[in-house]
Design an enzyme around this catalytic site. Structure first.
Site, PDB file in Angstrom:
ATOM      1  N   TYR A  19       9.490  -8.701  -0.255  1.00 59.09           N
ATOM      2  CA  TYR A  19       9.928  -7.534   0.513  1.00 59.09           C
ATOM      3  C   TYR A  19      11.384  -7.609   0.984  1.00 59.09           C
ATOM      4  CZ  TYR A  19       4.931  -6.691   0.419  1.00 59.09           C
ATOM      5  OH  TYR A  19       3.647  -6.499  -0.006  1.00 59.09           O
ATOM      6  N   ASN A  69       4.740   3.951   6.269  1.00 52.09           N
ATOM      7  CA  ASN A  69       4.334   2.860   5.380  1.00 52.09           C
ATOM      8  C   ASN A  69       3.059   2.286   5.998  1.00 52.09           C
ATOM      9  OD1 ASN A  69       3.943   0.587   3.876  1.00 52.09           O
ATOM     10  ND2 ASN A  69       6.071  -0.128   3.983  1.00 52.09           N
ATOM     11  N   HIS A  75      -4.394   1.028   0.919  1.00 50.29           N
ATOM     12  CA  HIS A  75      -5.363   0.859  -0.165  1.00 50.29           C
ATOM     13  C   HIS A  75      -6.818   0.839   0.317  1.00 50.29           C
ATOM     14  CE1 HIS A  75      -1.586  -0.229  -1.950  1.00 50.29           C
ATOM     15  NE2 HIS A  75      -1.465  -1.248  -1.110  1.00 50.29           N
ATOM     16  N   ASP A  82      -8.459  10.365   6.783  1.00 50.25           N
ATOM     17  CA  ASP A  82      -9.114  11.518   7.417  1.00 50.25           C
ATOM     18  C   ASP A  82      -8.280  12.064   8.570  1.00 50.25           C
ATOM     19  OD1 ASP A  82     -11.116  11.170   5.596  1.00 50.25           O
ATOM     20  OD2 ASP A  82     -12.586  10.363   7.005  1.00 50.25           O
ATOM     21  N   HIS A  95       6.838   3.002   0.416  1.00 48.07           N
ATOM     22  CA  HIS A  95       6.580   1.581   0.194  1.00 48.07           C
ATOM     23  C   HIS A  95       7.864   0.907  -0.243  1.00 48.07           C
ATOM     24  CE1 HIS A  95       2.316   2.116   0.648  1.00 48.07           C
ATOM     25  NE2 HIS A  95       2.425   3.198  -0.115  1.00 48.07           N
ATOM     26  N   LEU A  96       8.062  -0.287   0.271  1.00 49.74           N
ATOM     27  CA  LEU A  96       9.227  -1.080  -0.131  1.00 49.74           C
ATOM     28  C   LEU A  96       9.122  -1.474  -1.594  1.00 49.74           C
ATOM     29  CD1 LEU A  96       9.062  -3.249   3.062  1.00 49.74           C
ATOM     30  CD2 LEU A  96      11.090  -1.928   2.430  1.00 49.74           C
ATOM     31  N   SER A  97       7.946  -1.976  -1.971  1.00 53.03           N
ATOM     32  CA  SER A  97       7.722  -2.415  -3.349  1.00 53.03           C
ATOM     33  C   SER A  97       7.128  -1.263  -4.159  1.00 53.03           C
ATOM     34  CB  SER A  97       6.768  -3.613  -3.357  1.00 53.03           C
ATOM     35  OG  SER A  97       5.503  -3.240  -2.832  1.00 53.03           O
ATOM     36  N   ARG A 106      -3.477  -2.661  -5.626  1.00 56.44           N
ATOM     37  CA  ARG A 106      -2.463  -1.856  -4.919  1.00 56.44           C
ATOM     38  C   ARG A 106      -2.214  -0.525  -5.616  1.00 56.44           C
ATOM     39  NH1 ARG A 106      -0.306  -5.623  -1.227  1.00 56.44           N
ATOM     40  NH2 ARG A 106      -0.376  -7.702  -2.106  1.00 56.44           N
TER      41      ARG A 106
HETATM   42  O1  CA2 Z   1       5.540  -2.319  -0.496  1.00 58.25           O
HETATM   43  C1  CA2 Z   1       5.145  -1.981   0.618  1.00 58.25           C
HETATM   44  O2  CA2 Z   1       5.859  -1.445   1.454  1.00 58.25           O
HETATM   45  C2  CA2 Z   1       3.683  -2.258   1.023  1.00 58.25           C
HETATM   46  O3  CA2 Z   1       3.218  -1.159   1.791  1.00 58.25           O
HETATM   47  C3  CA2 Z   1       3.695  -3.514   1.862  1.00 58.25           C
HETATM   48  C4  CA2 Z   1       2.289  -3.965   2.280  1.00 58.25           C
HETATM   49  C5  CA2 Z   1       1.387  -4.072   1.060  1.00 58.25           C
HETATM   50  O4  CA2 Z   1       0.057  -4.394   1.468  1.00 58.25           O
HETATM   51  C6  CA2 Z   1       1.373  -2.783   0.248  1.00 58.25           C
HETATM   52  O5  CA2 Z   1       0.566  -2.979  -0.894  1.00 58.25           O
HETATM   53  C7  CA2 Z   1       2.773  -2.410  -0.188  1.00 58.25           C
HETATM   54  C8  CA2 Z   1       2.299  -5.346   2.933  1.00 58.25           C
HETATM   55  C9  CA2 Z   1       3.306  -5.562   3.986  1.00 58.25           C
HETATM   56  C10 CA2 Z   1       3.328  -7.037   4.252  1.00 58.25           C
HETATM   57  O6  CA2 Z   1       4.512  -7.356   4.908  1.00 58.25           O
HETATM   58  C11 CA2 Z   1       4.909  -8.658   4.877  1.00 58.25           C
HETATM   59  C12 CA2 Z   1       6.027  -8.939   5.610  1.00 58.25           C
HETATM   60  C13 CA2 Z   1       6.510 -10.222   5.611  1.00 58.25           C
HETATM   61  C14 CA2 Z   1       5.884 -11.204   4.874  1.00 58.25           C
HETATM   62  C15 CA2 Z   1       4.757 -10.914   4.138  1.00 58.25           C
HETATM   63  C16 CA2 Z   1       4.259  -9.625   4.151  1.00 58.25           C
END
Ligand code: CA2
Length: 142
Positions: A19, A69, A75, A82, A95-97, A106
């Site tokens: 991220y 986000n 998921h 709702d 989403h960042l990714s 995902r």
């Molecule tokens: O890509 C994204 O923004 C996500 O929403 C990030 C979520 C993930 O579960 C989604 O599938 C995609 C997870 C955020 C986790 O954030 C972290 C921050 C620091 C270290 C590890 C995870």
């Protein structure tokens, strides 16, 4: 209103490989400096019920649009989905990714079905693009 779900409070602090190194504070500052004329409300919670209540607060409050986000709840959460369905203002998921380029679990966004659209894979710029989309949707309504 900018809403962030679980674990996003740890951005830039842990595991920067997926991220990136920007913290949530950095992303919020980026939004504030880029859109100095917008009054942002920033919410982050690791709890599903808090996020549902944040959505309810939008229904009674003075919020023009939501950029969110939902983190891992994207998921899994029928409850957030709702609550969102009852919200009649622009709603943009970010989403960042790129959630389509990662694990299969995902691929599906439950929350996204109740949003106007999804921006995924542009790092912190996803939030800027999310606000742009929110503004466009607001202008379309006028
Ligand atoms: O890509 C994204 O923004 C996500 O929403 C990030 C979520 C993930 O579960 C989604 O599938 C995609 C997870 C955020 C986790 O954030 C972290 C921050 C620091 C270290 C590890 C995870």
């Amino acid at each position: 209103m900018i809403i962030n779900g679980p674990n996003l409070n740890l951005l830039g602090v842990r595991d920067k490989s997926v991220y990136g190194s920007d913290t949530l504070d950095d992303i919020e500052s980026l939004l504030k400096t880029t859109y100095s004329d917008i009054d942002f409300i920033f919410i982050q919670s690791n709890h599903e019920g808090d996020l549902v209540e944040a959505i309810h607060s939008v229904r009674t409050g003075n919020v023009d649009a939501v950029v969110a986000n939902w983190g891992g709840f994207t998921h899994t959460s029928v409850a957030i989905h709702d609550a969102l369905e009852l919200l009649d203002i622009p709603k943009v998921e970010v989403h960042l990714s790129n959630i389509h380029a990662r694990e299969e679990f995902r691929e599906r966004s439950i929350t996204g079905k109740a949003m106007d659209g999804i921006i995924t894979g542009f790092g912190p710029d996803s939030y800027l693009l999310g606000v742009e989309a929110g503004i466009k949707l607001l202008n379309r309504k006028k």
